[in-house]
Design an enzyme around this catalytic site. Structure first.
Site, mmCIF file in Angstrom:
data_model
loop_
_atom_site.group_PDB
_atom_site.id
_atom_site.type_symbol
_atom_site.label_atom_id
_atom_site.label_comp_id
_atom_site.label_asym_id
_atom_site.label_seq_id
_atom_site.Cartn_x
_atom_site.Cartn_y
_atom_site.Cartn_z
ATOM 1 N N LYS A 23 0.828 -1.217 0.000
ATOM 2 C CA LYS A 23 0.000 0.000 0.000
ATOM 3 C C LYS A 23 0.857 1.258 0.000
ATOM 4 O O LYS A 23 0.445 2.281 -0.540
ATOM 5 C CB LYS A 23 -0.980 -0.023 1.181
ATOM 6 C CG LYS A 23 -2.081 -1.067 0.980
ATOM 7 C CD LYS A 23 -3.347 -0.774 1.743
ATOM 8 C CE LYS A 23 -4.439 -1.738 1.300
ATOM 9 N NZ LYS A 23 -5.662 -1.660 2.084
ATOM 10 N N LYS A 44 -3.442 -9.749 -6.412
ATOM 11 C CA LYS A 44 -4.750 -10.132 -5.864
ATOM 12 C C LYS A 44 -5.839 -9.169 -6.339
ATOM 13 O O LYS A 44 -5.558 -8.004 -6.624
ATOM 14 C CB LYS A 44 -4.695 -10.240 -4.334
ATOM 15 C CG LYS A 44 -4.990 -8.987 -3.567
ATOM 16 C CD LYS A 44 -5.333 -9.300 -2.108
ATOM 17 C CE LYS A 44 -5.590 -7.991 -1.397
ATOM 18 N NZ LYS A 44 -6.593 -8.016 -0.379
ATOM 19 N N LYS A 101 -10.523 -4.148 -4.335
ATOM 20 C CA LYS A 101 -11.562 -3.184 -4.684
ATOM 21 C C LYS A 101 -10.984 -1.813 -5.014
ATOM 22 O O LYS A 101 -11.631 -1.003 -5.654
ATOM 23 C CB LYS A 101 -12.631 -3.106 -3.583
ATOM 24 C CG LYS A 101 -12.116 -2.743 -2.205
ATOM 25 C CD LYS A 101 -13.297 -2.590 -1.241
ATOM 26 C CE LYS A 101 -13.313 -3.618 -0.142
ATOM 27 N NZ LYS A 101 -12.157 -3.599 0.770
HETATM 28 N N1 AQP Z 1 -8.611 -11.179 -3.662
HETATM 29 C C1 AQP Z 1 -9.043 -11.692 -2.521
HETATM 30 N N2 AQP Z 1 -9.236 -13.017 -2.409
HETATM 31 C C2 AQP Z 1 -9.702 -13.558 -1.260
HETATM 32 N N3 AQP Z 1 -10.003 -12.817 -0.167
HETATM 33 C C3 AQP Z 1 -9.831 -11.490 -0.237
HETATM 34 N N4 AQP Z 1 -10.036 -10.493 0.651
HETATM 35 C C4 AQP Z 1 -9.710 -9.323 0.082
HETATM 36 N N5 AQP Z 1 -9.300 -9.512 -1.176
HETATM 37 C C5 AQP Z 1 -9.350 -10.854 -1.407
HETATM 38 C C6 AQP Z 1 -10.547 -10.702 1.988
HETATM 39 O O1 AQP Z 1 -11.625 -9.806 2.168
HETATM 40 C C7 AQP Z 1 -11.678 -9.434 3.535
HETATM 41 C C8 AQP Z 1 -11.917 -7.974 3.653
HETATM 42 O O2 AQP Z 1 -10.879 -7.264 3.108
HETATM 43 P P1 AQP Z 1 -10.749 -5.729 3.444
HETATM 44 O O3 AQP Z 1 -11.762 -4.955 2.730
HETATM 45 O O4 AQP Z 1 -10.741 -5.529 4.910
HETATM 46 O O5 AQP Z 1 -9.301 -5.368 2.976
HETATM 47 P P2 AQP Z 1 -8.399 -5.929 1.875
HETATM 48 O O6 AQP Z 1 -7.948 -7.298 2.188
HETATM 49 O O7 AQP Z 1 -7.326 -4.897 1.701
HETATM 50 O O8 AQP Z 1 -9.357 -5.989 0.614
HETATM 51 P P3 AQP Z 1 -9.201 -5.253 -0.758
HETATM 52 O O9 AQP Z 1 -10.368 -5.610 -1.612
HETATM 53 O O10 AQP Z 1 -7.845 -5.506 -1.323
HETATM 54 O O11 AQP Z 1 -9.372 -3.766 -0.322
HETATM 55 P P4 AQP Z 1 -8.478 -2.517 -0.620
HETATM 56 O O12 AQP Z 1 -8.321 -2.513 -2.097
HETATM 57 O O13 AQP Z 1 -9.261 -1.354 -0.105
HETATM 58 O O14 AQP Z 1 -7.205 -2.732 0.110
HETATM 59 C C9 AQP Z 1 -10.392 -9.905 4.200
HETATM 60 O O15 AQP Z 1 -10.698 -11.030 5.006
HETATM 61 C C10 AQP Z 1 -9.530 -10.304 3.044
HETATM 62 O O16 AQP Z 1 -8.701 -11.392 3.380
#
Ligand code: AQP
Length: 334
Positions: free
Chosen positions: A115, A198, A201
């Site tokens: 990040k 990965k 969002k």
């Molecule tokens: N690609 C993924 N595959 C499986 N699990 C995923 N998670 C996120 N991306 C994947 C799981 O979703 C939960 C919530 O995630 P979060 O919103 O708290 O943060 P994150 O992991 O940082 O998700 P994003 O989508 O990548 O958000 P941004 O882009 O804002 O950083 C967690 O349990 C995570 O494991």
């Protein structure tokens, strides 16, 4: 008398439109686990502001995520559903745990490095401290189990380390939690545009992810454009990351194993397979989208769920926090 169920905590950030990666890695399991455990699920808005959020969008995404949780099948009568910033104990415990955490432990976290690179103009202390806030989320509720995607494993390890560190320094206070990472290939969903990254969002390329609110045409179009690998055989393999990812997604939505999927598409090319994945995902999302839209029209209901969740979460969190305050030596009256 029934045995007391073990506590389970998890959260999702309202940092954008929730993807099918979040659904497969997190929300789908949240639903499956709600009978077996005492579940506490949060909309992690305190975490979300570690990267810049447009205030109006953050408010909207918070409400939408709450509605999505319920539309996906999380039952607010069975679980505690709340918004993280509504329970101040999360920040309060973070402060105490910060005094037990070393900067090196945080600066070497993969998510912090990723990040920081992605948001090079805003490498703030919150971004670095993100894992300690996550530790507090979990320890406040004495959660025994934390269902997270494989991407969050490192943070779970820090949670265990800090729980043990605090317990050793003061005395037994926190439950040391276990990660619950679902078996099979569904644990980590990759970007459709670049299967080495990965699905996220906040990806700047919207073709990399499918959101839970994408309409049918968009879903099908994104899967049609998904990056696949050389050859044309539908087979899960290390040298076929694009196809393997699509197999994982198709498997998560149909319950079929990789072997069953390979058999189903034997002799068919990538085109047929991608269309089938797109249609399957679109079919699965339609009823969730309709239910979410219905819930969003009933703000009074959603506000009520959040209020009840806040009260129930705060009760548990307060209890842990006053124990922590007592152990560290904060004067709390005689
Ligand atoms: N690609 C993924 N595959 C499986 N699990 C995923 N998670 C996120 N991306 C994947 C799981 O979703 C939960 C919530 O995630 P979060 O919103 O708290 O943060 P994150 O992991 O940082 O998700 P994003 O989508 O990548 O958000 P941004 O882009 O804002 O950083 C967690 O349990 C995570 O494991």
């Amino acid at each position: 008398m029934g045995e007391e169920k073990r506590k389970l905590f998890s959260a999702v950030q309202p940092s954008g439109a929730v993807t099918i990666g979040n659904y497969i890695g997190a929300i789908k399991n949240f639903v499956a686990l709600q009978d077996e455990f005492d579940c506490i699920y949060a909309v992690a808005d305190l975490h979300a502001i570690t990267v810049r959020q447009e205030p109006a969008a953050l408010r909207k995404n918070t409400l939408e995520l709450m509605a999505l949780f319920i539309a996906c099948g999380i039952d607010p009568e069975k679980c505690i559903l709340f918004v993280q910033s509504h329970v101040p104990a999360h920040c309060e415990l973070t402060w105490v745990l910060n005094t037990l955490t070393y900067p090196g432990e945080l600066s070497r976290m993969t998510q912090f490095k990723d990040k920081s690179a992605k948001h090079a103009d805003n490498v703030n202390m919150g971004l670095m401290d993100y894992p300690v806030l996550m530790v507090s989320d979990i320890l406040l509720y004495q959660a025994a189990v934390v269902p997270v995607g494989a991407d969050q494993k490192q943070h779970l390890e820090l949670t265990r380390d800090l729980a043990i560190r605090f317990n050793n320094r003061y005395s037994e206070t926190f439950t040391v939690p276990e990660a619950y990472i679902p078996k099979g290939s569904g644990a980590k969903i990759m970007s459709l545009a670049d299967p080495s990254r990965k699905m996220s969002k906040s990806d700047e390329n919207p073709n990399g992810y499918v959101t839970m609110s994408d309409d049918r045409d968009t879903v099908i179009r994104k899967f049609k454009r998904a990056v696949t690998d050389s050859g044309n055989e539908v087979r899960a393999a290390e040298d076929k990351p694009g196809v393997s990812n699509l197999i994982a997604i198709y498997g998560a939505f149909t319950g079929k194993s990789a072997a069953e999927i390979e058999r189903e598409f034997e002799g068919k090319g990538y085109g047929d397979f991608k269309l089938a994945v797109g249609e399957t995902v679109a079919d699965a999302l339609a009823p969730v989208q309709a239910e979410k839209a219905r819930l969003l029209k009933d703000k009074a209901y959603l506000n009520g769920v959040m209020k009840r969740g806040e009260e129930a979460a705060a009760r548990i969190a307060r209890k842990t926090l006053s124990k922590v305050y007592r152990k560290v030596g904060f004067y709390q009256g005689e």
